[in-house]
Scaffold this active site. Structure first.
Site, PDB file in Angstrom:
ATOM      1  N   ASP A   2      -0.237  45.127  -7.573  1.00  0.00           N
ATOM      2  CA  ASP A   2       0.746  45.992  -6.928  1.00  0.00           C
ATOM      3  C   ASP A   2       1.688  46.698  -7.893  1.00  0.00           C
ATOM      4  OD1 ASP A   2       2.310  43.860  -7.811  1.00  0.00           O
ATOM      5  OD2 ASP A   2       2.330  42.897  -5.851  1.00  0.00           O
ATOM      6  N   GLU A  13      -7.058  41.599  -5.195  1.00  0.00           N
ATOM      7  CA  GLU A  13      -5.860  40.985  -4.606  1.00  0.00           C
ATOM      8  C   GLU A  13      -5.265  41.913  -3.531  1.00  0.00           C
ATOM      9  OE1 GLU A  13      -2.616  37.978  -6.422  1.00  0.00           O
ATOM     10  OE2 GLU A  13      -2.359  40.048  -7.067  1.00  0.00           O
ATOM     11  N   GLU A  42       6.717  46.950  -5.265  1.00  0.00           N
ATOM     12  CA  GLU A  42       5.377  46.389  -5.124  1.00  0.00           C
ATOM     13  C   GLU A  42       4.811  46.497  -3.705  1.00  0.00           C
ATOM     14  OE1 GLU A  42       7.198  44.385  -8.722  1.00  0.00           O
ATOM     15  OE2 GLU A  42       7.870  44.936  -6.711  1.00  0.00           O
ATOM     16  N   HIS A  88      12.618  36.559 -12.236  1.00  0.00           N
ATOM     17  CA  HIS A  88      12.704  37.854 -12.905  1.00  0.00           C
ATOM     18  C   HIS A  88      12.613  39.052 -11.968  1.00  0.00           C
ATOM     19  CE1 HIS A  88       8.365  37.421 -12.319  1.00  0.00           C
ATOM     20  NE2 HIS A  88       8.320  38.744 -12.385  1.00  0.00           N
ATOM     21  N   ARG A  90      13.021  42.149  -9.524  1.00  0.00           N
ATOM     22  CA  ARG A  90      14.102  43.121  -9.443  1.00  0.00           C
ATOM     23  C   ARG A  90      15.082  42.798  -8.319  1.00  0.00           C
ATOM     24  NH1 ARG A  90      13.883  48.726 -11.285  1.00  0.00           N
ATOM     25  NH2 ARG A  90      11.746  48.248 -11.874  1.00  0.00           N
ATOM     26  N   HIS A 149      12.836  36.090 -18.980  1.00  0.00           N
ATOM     27  CA  HIS A 149      12.305  37.448 -19.073  1.00  0.00           C
ATOM     28  C   HIS A 149      13.081  38.215 -20.135  1.00  0.00           C
ATOM     29  CE1 HIS A 149      11.101  41.508 -17.768  1.00  0.00           C
ATOM     30  NE2 HIS A 149      10.095  40.921 -17.170  1.00  0.00           N
TER      31      HIS A 149
END
Length: 370
Positions: free
Chosen positions: A94, A116, A130, A207, A209, A240
């Protein structure tokens, strides 16, 4: 038969690697187009799986937004696709690289397979971007390689034809089995390297967003409260590289002694540390899939998940990011629930996904040529 694999992040590379090797073993002409979204982390995986990209775009630059990233990728990927005259394009997951790979395939009338496929949260802004990328790729893909029945049903509910959907499992399990089989001698060495052989620890990653800022702060407050009451436990946190993420972690864990903050791990190292963990706390989709194969209960630090199979199978709990909920579920795992979760079956595959994908591509390409 020439097949293009388009990807740019470490998770994509991990999940594409078994497919790459299956195609190469079957004498397919494979062209790897690396967009280089997470270049440093990406090459850790490419080196481990012995993959040399045919094209390296190095697309990332400081301060680049999604619109600029997308437009630059379209131009660069299209140049390669036109030159190579691909018969089929494979994208995974994604990311913006996956979306652009599918879009360029569509523009050039090249069939696209989506590895996926069918993951959905139902909220187009969570995760961002995503969830939108998944749906956009779905509109383009000729073949949807869905990991589970849940993903198949999501696609059917959106009107996709059953003939174009293949339930194959998740390639991340193929990759994990490969590591366990081929690099098992390295796993204990890595635990020793990080001083973890005799430590009981929780592995944490965070991590995404949507978790930047206050959600991460709240989560860490709950984690710290619990760990300060449980002196035998350590926290291992691969951070990250994003400075916004690192700043919050360091501020919230300042003065707490039983923490091991480390840079992002190579894939082999991460598998080793995951294998040695007491349990895992994460907002990563890939970790939710891998952890059941290692018998590790997982607390998912999100409000929604596109991987409900892990929740339904009992390998994971969706707990959100409020400090109270985080603390509560860490306490709940002290009891019988831990044993139940660690023994639950992995719903994501049997290690033969890549073979199924290759056979389906072969069938589709031969069908096009008849």
């Amino acid at each position: 038969m020439k097949i293009g694999l388009i990807f740019g992040t470490r998770p994509e590379a991990i999940k594409m690697a078994p497919v790459y090797h299956e195609l190469k073993k079957s004498k397919v002409d494979v062209k790897v187009i690396s967009t280089g979204q997470h270049r440093e982390m990406l090459y850790q995986v490419l080196n481990l799986f012995e993959i040399q990209p045919d094209y390296e775009l190095n697309i990332m630059k400081e301060g680049q937004g999604l619109s600029e990233l997308t437009s630059r990728l379209i131009q660069k990927v299209e140049e390669i696709v036109k030159e190579e005259k691909l018969d089929f394009i494979l994208v995974q997951g994604d990311t913006t690289s996956a979306f652009v790979g599918a879009l360029v395939g569509f523009y050039n009338k090249i069939p696209v397979g989506h590895i996926e496929a069918g993951l959905r949260t139902g909220d187009i802004y969570s995760p961002f971007p995503e969830e939108a990328n998944r749906k956009l790729i779905g509109n383009i893909a000729k073949v949807h390689f869905a990991p589970t029945d849940v993903n198949v049903n999501n696609l059917l509910a959106e009107g996709y034809k059953n003939d174009n959907i293949q339930k194959v499992g998740n390639t991340v399990i193929d990759a994990l089995y490969w590591v366990k089989e081929n690099r098992s001698a390295d796993l204990d060495f890595i635990k020793e390297k990080y001083g973890l052989i005799d430590k009981k620890y929780i592995l944490m990653t965070m991590h995404r967003r949507e978790n930047w800022g206050n959600p991460m702060r709240d989560t860490l407050k709950g984690v710290r409260r619990y760990l300060e009451e449980n002196k035998e436990l350590y926290l291992v946190f691969p951070m990250h590289m994003n400075p916004l993420v690192r700043e919050v972690i360091r501020e919230e864990l300042e003065g707490f002694g039983r923490k091991i903050l480390i840079d992002p791990l190579e894939y082999l190292e991460f598998i080793s540390i995951m294998d040695g963990a007491h349990y895992i706390m994460t907002d990563s989709g890939g970790v939710q899939e891998e952890a059941p194969s290692l018998g590790k209960p997982t607390l998912v630090l999100r409000n929604t998940t596109e991987r409900p199979e892990a929740i339904e199978a009992g390998t994971a709990k969706l707990i959100g990011t409020s400090s109270e909920e985080v603390y509560k579920y860490m306490k709940v795992l002290e009891g019988d629930l831990y044993i139940e979760m660690s023994k639950a079956n992995n719903p994501y595959g049997d290690g033969r996904t890549s073979k199924k994908i290759y056979l389906e591509i072969l069938k589709n390409i031969k069908g096009e040529q008849l």
